[in-house]
Scaffold this motif. Structure first.
Motif: not given
Length: 353
Positions: A109-113, A202-203, A272-276
């Motif tokens: 969740a933090g990486a997505s934010t 993406w998420l 997460v930055s690459k694949v969600g």
């Protein structure tokens, strides 16, 4: 049940040397199977042309699909699956909780934010990459979870080694909800309709935009994660007896837990930055591998990494062919497998109590 599981573990343990062949076969399948099926011979010829200059006559469009799109996608799926499975192994061992994974801890969740703040809200003014934003978000979420868990332990007083795992999990749930809310708020405030649709896709996990330049980051963190987990395999084994038991065996509990969870946060941020945000890999794969190879981390770590890689490549293939003419988010496929497994873990845990 235990007697029946022992032969299975023995056979699985002896068959680990075949796992790289299975992984290679999965990547080949991920390269050949998709919206348009391509012959395996064409895939092999394309690889030979690019790697060794073999000069086989291959259609230019098919060669481009294989080399520039499907092969890096399959490799990144394998690296991401391995990395996410390892995060589950580490968190479940350190926290002694069968439901621990990066999503429960709030790391995803933090990486997505962080990624959404950089790409949608424009934080950093273009000077910060999406990967750096996701990594910063994961580390910030980890810091918040640790700070909240420390506050809970301090307020409770006494038995902090025993209470730490439960406090971190509860803090992770709170942190996950907070960062998910921040992500939703950022999308609602700063994104237009088209951006919101793309971000929501993406998420849920999306490999459509990955290219060769993304392979090195994903492969690097996954291989580093395997090496680190194998380096600390005895410490992870010691946590079988709990934090107090590990400390009595001479393990520096705080240092080991801090370094491994920090490494987990870095791994999750990059992936997460690459694949969600792809869910359930870190939850399902470690449990399946414990049944097959046992709980010793010298076998569990490589087995989970390889199984996670194969699982996510297979999920990516299914996401491309399940609905004709449409590519599903890969998180939909992993959730279809992970949700029943999550329910099974809950039922088995309740039966044991």
């Amino acid at each position: 049940m235990k007697m029946a599981a022992a032969p299975v573990r023995l056979v699985a343990g002896r068959g680990l040397w075949l796992s790289p062949l299975l992984l290679a076969a999965a990547i080949m399948a991920g390269t050949a199977i998709g919206e348009t099926r391509l012959p395996f011979l064409t895939v092999l010829q394309t690889l030979a042309n690019h790697l060794w200059g073999a000069g086989y006559p291959v259609d230019g469009i098919e060669a481009g699909i294989i080399w520039s799109y499907r092969l890096p996608r399959a490799i990144i799926a394998a690296c991401s699956g391995a990395g996410l499975a390892l995060t589950g192994v580490v968190l479940q061992a350190l926290l002694r909780n069968p439901l621990a994974d990066p999503y429960l801890m709030g790391l995803s969740a933090g990486a997505s934010t962080g990624a959404v703040l950089v790409t949608v809200a424009g934080v950093g003014g273009g000077a910060i990459s999406m990967s750096l934003g996701a990594l910063t978000g994961a580390l910030l979420a980890f810091g918040c979870v640790v700070a909240l868990a420390h506050a809970v332990n301090g307020a409770a007083g006494g038995g902090r080694a025993t209470q730490a795992a439960a406090a971190i999990i509860l803090a992770g749930i709170a942190g996950s909800q907070m960062f998910n809310a921040l992500t939703a708020f950022t999308i609602a405030r700063s994104a237009n309709a088209e951006q919101a649709r793309g971000i929501m896709f993406w998420l849920m996990g999306n490999l459509s935009g990955v290219r060769w330049e993304d392979v090195w980051a994903c492969a690097g963190v996954s291989l580093a994660g395997v090496a680190l987990c194998l380096w600390y395999r005895r410490g992870l084994d010691a946590f079988t007896f709990g934090a107090d038991g590990a400390a009595s065996l001479g393990i520096n509990v705080q240092a080991l837990r801090g370094s491994l969870i920090t490494a987990t946060a870095i791994m999750v941020g990059v992936l997460v930055s690459k694949v969600g945000a792809i869910g359930f890999v870190g939850l399902v794969v470690p449990h399946a591998m414990r049944f097959l190879v046992g709980t010793r981390h010298d076998r569990l770590v490589p087995a989970s990494a390889l199984a996670g890689a194969v699982f996510l490549v297979a999920a990516d293939v299914i996401s491309r062919i399940l609905v004709p003419g449409q590519v599903l988010p890969i998180g939909v496929v992993t959730a279809l497998v992970g949700a029943p497994a999550f329910a099974l873990i809950l039922v088995r845990g309740g039966a044991r109590r």
